[in-house]
Write an enzyme that holds these catalytic residues in place. Structure first.
Site: not given
Ligand code: AMP
Ligand code: MG
Length: 489
Positions: A84, A87, A106, A119, A169, A247-248
């Protein structure tokens, strides 16, 4: 013009209301006035103290309905369960004369999906996302866009203490493959899966692909084709995404979630840009097959709606031919070879592949090579200085000369010289190399954001010569290969 918030209006199964968490002493780092104008967004969005407040998470405008959406996904090949917007936070969807844009912050604080995270996003990674979104757009590659970047002295703890930033964004939609996977994994929520698919079809699909007789199979087919086109564009500029988890992956085929991305310097097809990717799952040459793997996950998620396995495969399989066709077309254009008759395809493919092999063997600088050959190709005399410059990039000049003879013969056999002239319009002079963004980050950390602005201006027009900035197109310094970018952001 107004806030319509159509995704948020899908209801609480899909997103949760959440307020941005304010930061102390926000300031502007970058403002994308071009994008503001292109999207026909209100001018005051980037010019008032109130705007700074909104785009740092310290205020809201009437009509905004901040929310975070729930999705799941496969990370590094494994089911990760619920993720989800941990952040990212949607301020709502704005309807302008140029279309509807979901506006996300973001790094604006915790949401119900933050899990163990804070977050927040740090200035370093936010500069990377801001600049690369716009660099990709400049290259003509589908991407989410970046409207502005704000910073705060708020401390954020990563490997070391850093400071916070917020990227604003925008995209027509931030729906990911993982949104579908989320609802498919909750058997009782099949109603939600259908609702999401119907929403996506109604709001975001044009239905260009030939119909398979089932709207959800059509949806999958269109995503497959868009993704094929996207990844073929990535390959053509040596862009490595770095974290191609499901998820990306954008349902619209946009480049999404800029983390440890990289444009390759010295060409290595097995290049891994993400320091945390120990297995090389997301190496440059794996990207096309990983995209297919991800599409397969999406297909599985859509199975309750598609019904027949065979139909889902019919929607997925065209990815392969579409990718190959885009890839061949892109690299042919890079070589100034016009689209030839099918009989000539093997010759053309052979030329491209042999060249890439040669470049890989010598770790030839990817961007520089393509730019230099764009200048050389119109010269029929092999002794021309422009050709000499290209040759000088190789140690094994014998091998290169052999390839060059075949290439020039092929060029001469084609009637269409416009393709050669077009090479400078498909082989960028400037890309966001790691060391360039690194230098901008170092300056910004000291409060001087001028380099962010310079790179932003430069990369808006990556195919233009821009002689005053010539040095930005040169080979990277030795220290560039020591830069380690991980998932930490
Ligand atoms: P990402 O690897 O950046 O695509 O993130 C994978 C998941 O981790 C997603 O659900 C992001 O929202 C969550 N996430 C990454 N960094 C943070 C953070 N600093 N605080 C909260 N959620 C995070
Ligand atoms: Mg992501």
């Amino acid at each position: 013009m107004t806030w319509i918030n159509s995704f948020a209006n899908l209801g609480p199964d899909f997103s949760t209301e959440v307020q941005p968490t304010p930061v102390p002493a926000p300031s502007w780092v970058a403002q994308n006035h071009d994008l503001l104008a292109t999207c026909d967004l209100p001018p005051h969005w980037l010019s008032t103290a109130e705007a700074l407040s909104v785009f740092s998470g310290n205020g809201l405008w009437d009509g905004m309905a901040p929310s975070a959406s729930v999705y799941s996904g496969h990370q590094f090949g494994h089911w990760a369960g619920q993720l989800g917007d941990g952040r990212a936070l949607s301020l709502g969807e704005y309807a302008s004369a140029m279309g509807n844009f979901e506006i996300q912050l973001k790094g604006a604080g915790k949401t119900p999906f933050s899990r163990m995270g804070d977050g927040r996003a740090v200035l370093r990674s936010s500069i990377r996302e801001y600049l690369c979104s716009e660099a990709m757009a400049g290259l003509g590659i589908p991407t989410t866009r970046a409207l502005c970047l704000t910073a705060s002295p708020l401390q954020v703890i990563r490997e070391e203490v850093e400071t916070a930033a917020v990227v604003t964004r925008l995209a027509p939609s931030f729906i990911r493959f993982g949104h579908f996977e989320h609802f498919a994994n909750q058997a009782s929520q099949n109603g939600a899966l259908k609702k999401l698919a119907d929403f996506t079809l109604a709001h975001h699909f044009v239905g260009q692909a030939e119909s398979l007789g089932n709207p959800y199979a059509d949806l999958l087919l269109e995503v497959s084709l868009n993704t094929a086109q996207l990844v073929a564009q990535w390959q053509a500029v040596s862009f490595c995404h770095g974290v191609m988890n499901t998820d990306n992956m954008s349902i619209l085929g946009l480049t999404l979630d800029y983390g440890p991305f990289q444009f390759i310097d010295g060409f290595n097809p097995q290049h891994i840009c993400n320091h945390s990717d120990h297995q090389g799952r997301y190496a440059y040459d794996k990207q096309p097959q990983i995209a297919y793997w991800n599409l397969f996950c999406l297909g599985q998620a859509l199975m309750p709606l598609i019904g027949e396995q065979e139909l889902a495969m019919k929607a997925l399989e065209p990815y392969k031919a579409a990718f190959t066709s885009h890839w061949t077309r892109n690299f042919s254009m890079k070589l100034g070879l016009s689209q030839l008759h099918i009989d000539e395809m093997p010759t053309q493919m052979g030329l491209i592949q042999d060249l890439l092999q040669l470049m890989a063997a010598e770790k030839t600088d990817f961007t520089l090579f393509w730019r230099l050959i764009s200048h050389a190709a119109p010269k029929t005399n092999q002794a021309d200085a422009a050709w000499q410059t290209v040759k000088d990039m190789f140690i094994d000049t014998g091998q290169f000369k052999q390839w060059q003879n075949r290439y020039m013969a092929q060029l001469q056999s084609q009637a269409d010289q416009a393709a050669v002239a077009n090479m400078l319009a498909v082989n960028p002079k400037y890309v966001l190399r790691n060391h360039l963004v690194e230098l901008a980050i170092q300056k910004s950390k000291k409060g001087d954001h001028s380099e962010v602005d310079t790179l932003f201006q430069l990369l808006k027009s990556p195919f233009d010569e821009q002689p005053a900035f010539d040095h930005y197109s040169e080979l990277p310094p030795a220290w560039a290969s020591d830069i380690e970018i991980s998932c930490s952001s």
